[in-house]
Design a protein around this motif. Structure first.
Motif, PDB file in Angstrom:
ATOM      1  N   PRO A  41       0.802  -1.234   0.000  1.00  0.00           N
ATOM      2  CA  PRO A  41       0.000   0.000   0.000  1.00  0.00           C
ATOM      3  C   PRO A  41       0.829   1.275   0.000  1.00  0.00           C
ATOM      4  N   THR A  42       2.137   1.158   0.271  1.00  0.00           N
ATOM      5  CA  THR A  42       2.993   2.355   0.244  1.00  0.00           C
ATOM      6  C   THR A  42       3.571   2.631  -1.134  1.00  0.00           C
ATOM      7  N   ALA A  43       3.444   1.681  -2.073  1.00  0.00           N
ATOM      8  CA  ALA A  43       4.106   1.803  -3.372  1.00  0.00           C
ATOM      9  C   ALA A  43       3.469   2.907  -4.217  1.00  0.00           C
ATOM     10  N   VAL A  44       4.328   3.705  -4.850  1.00  0.00           N
ATOM     11  CA  VAL A  44       3.881   4.748  -5.769  1.00  0.00           C
ATOM     12  C   VAL A  44       4.725   4.687  -7.037  1.00  0.00           C
ATOM     13  N   ILE A  45       4.112   4.995  -8.170  1.00  0.00           N
ATOM     14  CA  ILE A  45       4.792   5.015  -9.462  1.00  0.00           C
ATOM     15  C   ILE A  45       4.653   6.414 -10.038  1.00  0.00           C
TER      16      ILE A  45
END
Length: 344
Positions: A41-45
């Motif tokens: 849930p912390t992943a960002v692109i």
């Protein structure tokens, strides 16, 4: 990874990782990013144009699925993209930054080599940005010319603190990218852009990883060791077949996969067996990573060598446009190098 290990790995994929789907390379990258966003849930692109899928469509559909707060565009500023990624990673989130072309990574060179690579060291391991992965399309594409066909892996191979990875196909692209994302060191993941749609394989839908810093022996042989990575691996496999048919020469083909830290053991073990080594990459020959491999093998395997190590690489010129067929290290140049080594 040797040939027997490769077959075991493929069998493991089929038996343990559930259903597979026919994917080309860019779709396998999308699948890896999708798996990451779903599980972390912390992943960002983020990067230039990633919100609507990117130039090569590697992030297509991800903004609609996960929201504009997790997949978003940035200004046209590479140093800003990587600098932001470092901050996101230091704060504890998973940062996946896209540089639109590997050729445009140079404005972010300072952020990568002076900040990302040194963050853990300079803080005495109190802080790190190991959750940062930088993706970039890499290599020649047939019509890219000066600013869209470069292979800059050797620049970053000189920098301790980062890992540099280049896949040859869809299965490797997904597994290696997921390994980079989960690795606790900042990673640069170069994607051979000419293979985005050309390479198609059955790829597991579920996440899986392929170990970093392990070369893969794709074909065993006894006379010459051929080492390459990315797009050039496909050239080397064709060269190995030509050498067998035309010259009766048995070639061992090795995909390095990870440029930094690279698998010296697998390469040197092969050269001890064959006595000859050919390394090929698209980047210019002077200061290219083939020189590092050549130097290490010369030090470790000197008494086993039957001929001088050969490098077939790009020329020391900017990447040309209409003269690209003369610039790239094609199968004929590589076959001639094999003839010279055999006849030495």
């Amino acid at each position: 990874m040797h040939l027997s290990d490769m077959f075991f790995f493929l069998a493991f994929i089929c038996e343990c990782l559930g259903p597979t789907q026919k994917m080309n390379l860019f779709q396998s990258v999308t699948s890896a990013l999708d798996n990451t966003l779903a599980s972390d849930p912390t992943a960002v692109i983020f990067g230039e144009d990633v919100a609507f899928g990117g130039v090569f469509r590697c992030t297509v559909g991800l903004r609609d699925k996960y929201g504009k707060d997790r997949v978003f565009n940035t200004p046209l500023c590479e140093q800003g993209i990587v600098g932001f990624g470092i901050g996101v990673a230091v704060a504890g989130a998973t940062a996946i930054a896209e540089i639109q072309f590997a050729d445009y990574i140079y404005p972010a060179f300072d952020q990568i080599v002076n900040e990302a690579a040194k963050y853990r060291y300079r803080s005495g391991n109190l802080f790190d940005c190991g959750n940062l992965t930088i993706r970039a399309p890499w290599g020649c594409v047939g019509h890219g010319s000066l600013y869209h066909s470069q292979s800059p892996e050797a620049f970053f191979a000189h920098c301790p603190g980062i890992k540099v990875v280049i896949p040859r196909g869809p299965v490797q692209a997904k597994g290696l990218l997921l390994s980079c994302i989960s690795d606790k060191n900042p990673c640069i993941f170069f994607e051979p852009k000419i293979l985005y749609r050309a390479a198609v394989e059955q790829v597991p839908v579920e996440p899986y990883t392929i170990p970093l810093s392990q070369a893969e022996v794709l074909q065993e042989g006894s006379d010459v060791t051929l080492v390459a990575w990315g797009t050039q691996i496909h050239v080397m496999r064709e060269v190995a077949n030509m050498a067998q048919e035309k010259l009766g020469v048995s070639c061992e083909v090795i995909d390095l996969q990870t440029i930094l830290p690279w698998d010296t053991e697998t390469v040197c073990k092969s050269v001890v067996k064959t006595g000859r080594l050919l390394i090929s990459h698209e980047a210019p020959i002077t200061g290219g990573f083939a020189a590092e491999i050549s130097s290490t093998v010369q030090e470790e395997c000197f008494l086993n060598l039957e001929a001088p190590i050969s490098r077939v690489c790009g020329y020391d010129t900017p990447f040309p446009h209409i003269f690209e067929p003369f610039y790239i290290p094609d199968k004929w140049k590589c076959l001639e190098a094999i003839k010279r080594m055999i006849n030495y």
